[in-house]
Design a protein around this motif. Structure first.
Motif, PDB file in Angstrom:
ATOM      1  N   GLN A 245      -5.282  24.135  19.313  1.00  0.00           N
ATOM      2  CA  GLN A 245      -4.100  24.457  20.102  1.00  0.00           C
ATOM      3  C   GLN A 245      -4.414  25.033  21.473  1.00  0.00           C
ATOM      4  O   GLN A 245      -3.553  25.046  22.343  1.00  0.00           O
ATOM      5  CB  GLN A 245      -3.212  25.436  19.325  1.00  0.00           C
TER       6      GLN A 245
ATOM      7  N   HIS B 114      -8.335  25.214  10.807  1.00  0.00           N
ATOM      8  CA  HIS B 114      -6.944  25.456  11.213  1.00  0.00           C
ATOM      9  C   HIS B 114      -6.283  24.107  11.493  1.00  0.00           C
ATOM     10  O   HIS B 114      -6.289  23.614  12.618  1.00  0.00           O
ATOM     11  CB  HIS B 114      -6.898  26.379  12.436  1.00  0.00           C
ATOM     12  N   PHE B 115      -5.779  23.504  10.474  1.00  0.00           N
ATOM     13  CA  PHE B 115      -4.972  22.267  10.486  1.00  0.00           C
ATOM     14  C   PHE B 115      -5.732  20.952  10.743  1.00  0.00           C
ATOM     15  O   PHE B 115      -5.334  19.923  10.241  1.00  0.00           O
ATOM     16  CB  PHE B 115      -3.804  22.351  11.478  1.00  0.00           C
TER      17      PHE B 115
ATOM     18  N   ASN C 191      -6.639  27.936   7.144  1.00  0.00           N
ATOM     19  CA  ASN C 191      -5.365  28.478   7.605  1.00  0.00           C
ATOM     20  C   ASN C 191      -4.193  27.763   6.945  1.00  0.00           C
ATOM     21  O   ASN C 191      -4.107  26.528   6.971  1.00  0.00           O
ATOM     22  CB  ASN C 191      -5.251  28.296   9.124  1.00  0.00           C
ATOM     23  N   GLU C 192      -3.299  28.541   6.372  1.00  0.00           N
ATOM     24  CA  GLU C 192      -2.061  28.020   5.782  1.00  0.00           C
ATOM     25  C   GLU C 192      -2.263  26.707   5.023  1.00  0.00           C
ATOM     26  O   GLU C 192      -1.648  25.679   5.341  1.00  0.00           O
ATOM     27  CB  GLU C 192      -0.992  27.812   6.863  1.00  0.00           C
TER      28      GLU C 192
ATOM     29  N   GLN D 233       1.142  35.385   6.678  1.00  0.00           N
ATOM     30  CA  GLN D 233       1.683  34.873   7.942  1.00  0.00           C
ATOM     31  C   GLN D 233       3.155  34.554   7.724  1.00  0.00           C
ATOM     32  O   GLN D 233       3.515  33.904   6.750  1.00  0.00           O
ATOM     33  CB  GLN D 233       0.944  33.599   8.366  1.00  0.00           C
TER      34      GLN D 233
ATOM     35  N   TYR E 180       7.222  34.005   9.803  1.00  0.00           N
ATOM     36  CA  TYR E 180       7.980  33.836  11.045  1.00  0.00           C
ATOM     37  C   TYR E 180       9.473  34.059  10.873  1.00  0.00           C
ATOM     38  O   TYR E 180      10.158  34.408  11.814  1.00  0.00           O
ATOM     39  CB  TYR E 180       7.732  32.430  11.616  1.00  0.00           C
TER      40      TYR E 180
ATOM     41  N   MET F  51      12.212  27.096  17.616  1.00  0.00           N
ATOM     42  CA  MET F  51      11.784  26.220  16.528  1.00  0.00           C
ATOM     43  C   MET F  51      12.968  25.862  15.627  1.00  0.00           C
ATOM     44  O   MET F  51      12.807  25.154  14.640  1.00  0.00           O
ATOM     45  CB  MET F  51      10.705  26.904  15.677  1.00  0.00           C
TER      46      MET F  51
ATOM     47  N   GLU G 217      -0.830  36.319  11.184  1.00  0.00           N
ATOM     48  CA  GLU G 217       0.037  35.665  12.185  1.00  0.00           C
ATOM     49  C   GLU G 217       1.462  36.132  12.008  1.00  0.00           C
ATOM     50  O   GLU G 217       1.956  36.227  10.883  1.00  0.00           O
ATOM     51  CB  GLU G 217       0.095  34.139  11.995  1.00  0.00           C
TER      52      GLU G 217
ATOM     53  N   TRP H 205       1.159  36.019  16.957  1.00  0.00           N
ATOM     54  CA  TRP H 205       0.970  34.627  17.373  1.00  0.00           C
ATOM     55  C   TRP H 205       1.875  34.391  18.554  1.00  0.00           C
ATOM     56  O   TRP H 205       3.087  34.439  18.380  1.00  0.00           O
ATOM     57  CB  TRP H 205       1.309  33.637  16.237  1.00  0.00           C
TER      58      TRP H 205
ATOM     59  N   GLU I  20       2.027  23.323  20.270  1.00  0.00           N
ATOM     60  CA  GLU I  20       2.685  23.640  19.003  1.00  0.00           C
ATOM     61  C   GLU I  20       2.844  22.366  18.155  1.00  0.00           C
ATOM     62  O   GLU I  20       3.944  21.916  17.855  1.00  0.00           O
ATOM     63  CB  GLU I  20       4.029  24.333  19.287  1.00  0.00           C
ATOM     64  N   TRP I  21       1.715  21.752  17.819  1.00  0.00           N
ATOM     65  CA  TRP I  21       1.675  20.633  16.870  1.00  0.00           C
ATOM     66  C   TRP I  21       2.717  19.555  17.200  1.00  0.00           C
ATOM     67  O   TRP I  21       2.759  19.121  18.338  1.00  0.00           O
ATOM     68  CB  TRP I  21       1.778  21.180  15.437  1.00  0.00           C
TER      69      TRP I  21
ATOM     70  N   PHE J 274       5.225  30.435  22.295  1.00  0.00           N
ATOM     71  CA  PHE J 274       4.905  31.555  21.401  1.00  0.00           C
ATOM     72  C   PHE J 274       4.077  32.637  22.116  1.00  0.00           C
ATOM     73  O   PHE J 274       3.812  33.690  21.544  1.00  0.00           O
ATOM     74  CB  PHE J 274       4.093  31.056  20.197  1.00  0.00           C
TER      75      PHE J 274
HETATM   76  C1  BGC Z   1       0.322  28.031  12.393  1.00  0.00           C
HETATM   77  C2  BGC Z   1       0.127  27.930  13.881  1.00  0.00           C
HETATM   78  C3  BGC Z   1       1.457  27.630  14.549  1.00  0.00           C
HETATM   79  C4  BGC Z   1       2.396  28.775  14.265  1.00  0.00           C
HETATM   80  C5  BGC Z   1       3.753  28.689  14.952  1.00  0.00           C
HETATM   81  C6  BGC Z   1       1.583  28.755  11.984  1.00  0.00           C
HETATM   82  O1  BGC Z   1       2.173  28.038  10.957  1.00  0.00           O
HETATM   83  O2  BGC Z   1      -0.805  28.586  11.793  1.00  0.00           O
HETATM   84  O3  BGC Z   1      -0.837  26.969  14.141  1.00  0.00           O
HETATM   85  O4  BGC Z   1       1.332  27.401  15.913  1.00  0.00           O
HETATM   86  O5  BGC Z   1       2.611  28.850  12.885  1.00  0.00           O
HETATM   87  O6  BGC Z   1       4.516  27.646  14.457  1.00  0.00           O
END
Ligand code: BGC
Length: 393
Positions: A22, A116-117, A160-161, A255, A257, A278, A306, A344, A351-352, A360
């Motif tokens: 990223q 990480h992904f 990661n996740e 982690q 959000y 998002m 995160e 984060w 952002e993927w 962010f």
């Molecule tokens: C991920 C990050 C992503 C962030 C915000 C997490 O799920 O580890 O790579 O950018 O969330 O969406």
């Protein structure tokens, strides 16, 4: 194996979190790079040079030091370290060694994620997380990383996740390899746990006494009428099966959000409440909720690896972080063993599938010059860290 001595870094870890793909740029040897160029995917744009942190990492670390943060989470890219099966790039390892030394030179404790992904193309072409050998490949990769960098790592994160990689890649079809199957999602979750154990044990056999764990994506869930069974089913697969498997880890990475509202048909996005870029519910309370939930299911120390918000409105970010840190203060006051918090993210980054849309970062990055400019939330976070647990308004 003789039990390995584990030393947590002294004091509470305050930092920001990032990932290689990223921010570094040039992740062309990965499944994501290919996915962004394929037709019929969910990617809205290509990652390209990202934030050019491959070249500008010292600038990122100077910013971190200036904000008074004592830690920085970054990831190393498997596709760079092992670009082809069994071929190890000393150049990539040398680069990451310099990055970690640059952290140490600034008294910044590096928290290093190994996956990480993104997957190297050779792994994706051999079936990725559905190849029965993936855990042993990831274990071998972890050995390489541990031998080369172990002496410099402050805290290690394996995958990661993993639950999000499984969910988005194998159930929702949003991430590579775009599969939509409940059975394959469940199988990949099991494989992820095996990958984690292989990597953790490999790291434990190499130099260093840093703690090793897995950053898990957790949510606050609210079941709407009729959604209770679905919530239980999702939670079981996404959280509980993982948390139960982490008893031998040194810590658990949490982690979060937002809060997800689940009805009988699945996710319900509220139309009458504050949302983020998002499309998530604005819900900093999820920090307190998920930490308490993790603590109720494991006895491991917790690091919030995160947490943050995608928003163009930096005032909204400050409000979010303020709520998040208030929740953190509550759990610490109650004696829950939390060892760190990572916002984060340091930078506005890739952002993927959403590309460069959601912001962010507490630092903005010019899309062509890569110039970094701290936002008011950067200073706010620095002040909050300094004065914690009192939280600036
Ligand atoms: C991920 C990050 C992503 C962030 C915000 C997490 O799920 O580890 O790579 O950018 O969330 O969406």
């Amino acid at each position: 194996m003789t039990p390995r001595e584990v030393h947590f870094p002294d004091g509470f870890l305050w930092g920001t979190s990032t990932s290689a793909y990223q921010i570094e740029g040039g992740g062309d040897n990965t499944d994501w790079w290919r996915y962004e160029r394929a037709t019929g995917t969910h990617a809205v744009e290509q990652c390209g040079d990202a934030c050019d942190s491959w070249n500008r990492y010292e600038e990122d670390l100077d910013l971190t030091a200036r904000l008074g943060l004592n830690s920085f989470r970054l990831s190393v890219e498997w596709a760079r370290i092992e670009p082809e099966r069994g071929v190890i790039s000393q150049e990539a390892l040398g680069h990451y060694r310099r990055v970690l030394e640059a952290c140490r030179a600034r008294w910044i404790i590096p928290v290093v994620t190994l996956h990480h992904f993104t997957l190297p193309l050779w792994v994706a072409d051999l079936g990725g997380f559905e190849n029965p050998d993936i855990a042993s490949w990831m274990g071998d990769y972890a050995l390489v990383v541990g031998r080369a960098l172990g002496g410099l790592i402050g805290v290690a994160c394996t995958v990661n996740e993993p639950n999000i990689v499984a969910l988005m890649g194998y159930l929702m079809g949003f991430f590579p390899p775009q599969v939509e199957s409940w059975e394959r999602f469940v199988e990949v979750n099991k494989t992820m746990r095996a990958c984690h154990v292989a990597m953790r044990d490999a790291l434990r056999s190499t130099p260093g006494s840093y703690p090793i764990g897995l950053p898990l994506s957790m949510q606050e869930y609210e079941a709407l009428p009729g959604g209770e069974d679905l919530v239980n089913m999702i939670r079981h697969e996404m959280e509980d099966e993982y948390l139960r498997a982490l008893d031998d880890d040194d810590y658990v990475g949490v982690q979060c959000y937002t809060k997800l509202l689940i009805g009988p048909e699945g996710l319900v996005v509220p139309t009458d409440q504050e949302l983020t870029e998002m499309g998530y519910l604005f819900w900093p309370q999820s920090v307190e909720y998920t930490i308490r939930r993790a603590a109720s299911l494991t006895d491991r120390p917790i690091i919030m690896t995160e947490n943050g918000i995608g928003t163009d409105d930096d005032g909204q970010r400050i409000r979010y972080l303020s709520g998040a840190l208030a929740g953190l203060a509550n759990v610490l006051r109650d004696g829950i063993d939390v060892r760190g918090y990572f916002q984060w993210s340091l930078l506005d980054n890739f952002e993927w599938t959403f590309g460069y849309g959601p912001k962010f970062g507490i630092v903005s990055v010019h899309r062509t010059t890569f110039e970094r400019a701290p936002k008011p939330s950067a200073q706010w976070y620095a002040d909050a860290v300094k004065g914690f647990p009192s939280i600036p308004s």
